[in-house]
Enzyme design. Structure first.
Site, PDB file in Angstrom:
ATOM      1  N   SER A 152       0.842  -1.195   0.000  1.00 36.50           N
ATOM      2  CA  SER A 152       0.000   0.000   0.000  1.00 36.50           C
ATOM      3  C   SER A 152       0.873   1.239   0.000  1.00 36.50           C
ATOM      4  CB  SER A 152      -0.917   0.009   1.228  1.00 36.50           C
ATOM      5  OG  SER A 152      -0.248   0.537   2.361  1.00 36.50           O
ATOM      6  N   ASP A 153       0.284   2.364  -0.323  1.00 39.16           N
ATOM      7  CA  ASP A 153       0.959   3.634  -0.083  1.00 39.16           C
ATOM      8  C   ASP A 153       0.675   4.049   1.362  1.00 39.16           C
ATOM      9  OD1 ASP A 153       2.427   5.953  -0.494  1.00 39.16           O
ATOM     10  OD2 ASP A 153       1.492   6.387  -2.409  1.00 39.16           O
ATOM     11  N   TRP A 154       1.294   5.133   1.790  1.00 35.62           N
ATOM     12  CA  TRP A 154       1.247   5.594   3.189  1.00 35.62           C
ATOM     13  C   TRP A 154      -0.218   5.765   3.648  1.00 35.62           C
ATOM     14  CZ3 TRP A 154       5.636   7.228   6.170  1.00 35.62           C
ATOM     15  CH2 TRP A 154       5.328   7.882   7.358  1.00 35.62           C
TER      16      TRP A 154
END
Length: 724
Positions: A262-264
């Protein structure tokens, strides 16, 4: 896929508890970031000791990573090593030009070298995994992350994506000088409405596959170790919970066996999207769609056991996600060599890495304008003024640099570079801008300096803080006061050139006529000043080309070369025709087109020649190719570089095609009067296209294809191929 690795993965899965499996899917972050989920090394150490942590972000340095790794390897039940990740976007200690600038070199070797050097420096400091390359094709210059991209073209971006993967990963991920790459952001992140970061993307299947996905496929084909989901929605479905892109296309159609991260906080943001009612639903939807590891937010770890208990998460999907994490750790050799040699850590740039960064910056610069041979500077003793807000600053590294590198190794300034290059010249430096009240005085001193010297370099543009993530601009003109400075220097009547620093295309029309020469330097990295001096003095002739169109005004956006033809296209032979696709108050086309870039010499390009003018569709489908030969000659009086560009256009198709599609380029160096021939091999992927079928249908249609060759996307040298 290594059978040995798969056997080891199965053995570990058989030994792991559900909590340990969920722990492998968790990445925590801290250091200079203070966002949700960030914490301390003590917090991470406690989780690692219990076997409840798979990766950490933003902890680097050989001593720091070794200390945390020892807890995971020597104190946890199963001794599974941690994976250390860091955003190494265009250099670790040795900062190269920003990715958009690198694309302007039209030379993927530039980014491969960046990747090799960054990998060596990062791995020696305990970093295993970098979140690069970013390969988001974009037609949106207001979007700050265009600086991290390779511009508006999928073919150019694909070539760079594959090169960066090769640079980072090499032939063996376990080598002590390589890191795992990450193709991001999957997918269509470069198409946000209004250019606003994290915003909605509404995209057809054909545009998704023809424009946004090709660079990701190129990265997967190059063996990229991981892929990162994007923050945006894709036609109303968030990318972090999109089974069509993450599973059906990436994992099934492309057979990607690596890790999807995932991204942040991207998983938890499914709640803000209104796509999940709470953290448990967010975890269920993201895991179910194909996300394997969660960055920063903790919904997988918090709700995974509950989801398993009620059948909302299957054991098979959980094991698949864990297997992908373990597979990457095995490929990196972390089970055999979990620690780095602290005595061998690279702690600073070297003379050779600085030389590579300098060469890259030179190759990335684009000469936009050069009336009357204003550049290069005349030889011999002279007086030079360097003025402007970016005249004497080391803040030229660009967005997304390693914080320690930014503080310890700032860029060589413009003034410093010129002082070193022409020590015999009298050089006056007058930085402008600064605190209110001092601006007018600085500008007056700058103009006075310009009036008193033989030549002036006006250093203007965006500082790096104005581009990058969450740095969206609604106004792409120069920051306040810079246009006025250019015009005041022009009014002195003395020779001058504008050096333009930027992380994106800027609107330059309001002052362009005042400047006899404009050199686009982008944000050129560590060796900025030296590289700039190389070009200004003529030690090296500029040869870069624009990887993105420069608009005439913000209201013209999107403006890009690979647009679709309309039913009422603009016709330059009838400029007064009203009922066509144009603006009443702007000239047609961009200020500078994709592929534009001048040199200190001149070139001519011949018509493209085909190895065959007709080819059966069946032959193309079975792998046949057409060779295209283009001649190019240096018609000037000095050596220089030219980028020969090849474009195709399908005259009629079941889906309306772009007016041009870049399908080949080669940068060549020629001495005065020299010529050469450049050859391109084109096949099915160059002439066909993806339809709107969600199952992914690629078609080759019979018909006529025009091929154009030249020095930019407006090239008129043409030949025709018939597919029958």
């Amino acid at each position: 896929m290594s059978t040995h690795h798969e056997d080891r993965i199965k053995q570990l899965l058989d030994l792991m508890t559900p909590d340990e499996k969920l722990g492998q899917l968790q990445q925590l972050a801290w250091a200079w970031d203070t966002g949700p989920g960030s914490g301390s090394t003590e917090e991470a150490g406690a989780a690692a000791r219990k076997g409840l942590l798979g990766s950490v972000l933003n902890v680097f340095g050989a001593a720091s990573t070794n200390a945390l790794q020892r807890i995971a390897v020597e104190e946890s039940r199963l001794g599974i090593p941690l994976l250390f990740g860091l955003d190494v976007i265009h250099g670790y200690w040795t900062t190269f030009p920003i990715p958009l600038a690198q694309a302007a070199a039209f030379d993927p070797a530039v980014t491969e070298t960046d990747g090799e050097i960054a990998a060596r420096e990062a791995r020696s400091n305990g970093v295993h995994w970098t979140f690069a390359p970013m390969m988001d094709v974009t037609h949106e210059p207001r979007w700050g992350r265009i600086a991290e991209s390779h511009g508006e073209d999928p073919y150019l971006t694909s070539r760079y994506a594959a090169a960066k993967v090769r640079g980072h990963q090499g032939a063996d991920l376990a080598a002590p000088d390589r890191v795992a790459a990450c193709a991001k952001h999957f997918a269509a992140y470069g198409g946000p409405e209004g250019g606003r970061d994290y915003n909605t993307v509404d995209v057809s299947e054909q545009r998704l596959r023809n424009l946004y996905l090709p660079p990701f496929k190129a990265a997967v084909d190059a063996g990229v170790a991981s892929v990162m989901a994007s923050f945006n929605t894709i036609s109303a479905v968030p990318a972090h919970a999109n089974p069509h892109t993450l599973t059906r296309i990436l994992k099934e159609e492309w057979r990607f066996d690596g890790l999807v991260v995932s991204d942040w906080t991207g998983v938890l943001e499914l709640v803000a999207h209104g796509f999940a009612e709470d953290g448990a639903a967010a975890a269920r939807r993201a895991l179910g769609a194909g996300v394997d590891m969660e960055m920063v937010s903790t919904t997988f770890a918090d709700h995974g056991r509950e989801l398993l208990a009620r059948g909302a998460l299957t054991e098979a999907r959980l094991d698949d996600a864990v297997a992908r994490v373990l597979r990457l750790k095995l490929r990196l050799g972390l089970f055999e060599r979990p620690y780095v040699d602290e005595s061998a850590a690279v702690t600073e740039p070297t003379a050779s890495t600085r030389a590579a960064a300098r060469d890259a910056a030179v190759r990335c610069m684009v000469l936009l304008k050069n009336e009357g041979h204003t550049l290069p500077l005349a030889a011999g003793p002279r007086s030079i003024a360097v003025v402007g807000p970016l005249a004497d600053t080391g803040d030229l590294l660009g967005t997304w640099t390693v914080p320690d590198a930014q503080q310890r190794f700032p860029a060589v300034t413009v003034a410093e570079g010129l002082r070193t290059a022409v020590p015999e010249a009298h050089l006056v430096c007058v930085p402008t801008g600064g605190a209110p009240g001092a601006v007018e005085d600085a500008d007056a001193r700058a103009v006075a300096a310009a009036a008193s010297v033989d030549f002036t370099v006006v250093a203007v543009g965006e500082p790096p803080a104005l581009s990058g993530e969450a740095a969206v601009r609604s106004d792409l003109e120069l920051p306040a006061g810079q246009r006025e400075l250019i015009e005041a220097v022009a009014a002195t009547g003395k020779p001058f050139a504008v050096v333009l620093f930027a992380g994106r295309p800027l609107v330059v029309g309001d002052w362009l006529d005042s400047a006899p020469a404009v050199l686009l330097a982008w944000h050129p990295g560590l060796e900025a000043g030296h590289a700039l001096a190389d070009v200004l003095t003529g030690a090296v002739a500029p040869g870069g080309k624009l990887p993105v169109s420069f608009p005439r005004a913000v209201g013209q956006i999107p403006v890009h070369y690979n647009h679709e033809r309309t039913g009422r296209p603009y016709d330059a032979t009838q400029p007064d025709e009203k009922y066509v696709s144009k603006y009443l108050d702007l000239a047609e086309g961009p200020q500078f087109p994709f592929g534009h870039g001048l040199s200190y010499t001149t070139f001519t390009t011949g018509d493209p020649r085909l190895s065959r003018t007709e080819i059966p569709t069946a032959d193309l489908s079975e792998g046949a190719t057409v060779e295209v030969t283009v001649s190019v000659r240096n018609t000037g009086d000095r050596a220089g570089d030219e980028v020969v560009q090849l474009y195709v256009h399908d005259l009629a198709a079941d889906i309306v095609q772009p007016v041009r599609r870049l399908r080949g380029f080669e940068r060549v160096t020629l001495g005065a009067g020299e010529s050469t021939e450049v050859r391109f091999l084109l096949g099915a992927e160059d002439f066909g296209y993806w339809t709107n079928d969600p199952e992914g249908v690629f078609v080759l249609e019979p018909g006529a294809i025009d091929l154009y060759a030249g020095a930019d996307s407006t090239a008129r040298n043409r030949c025709r191929l018939t597919i029958n």
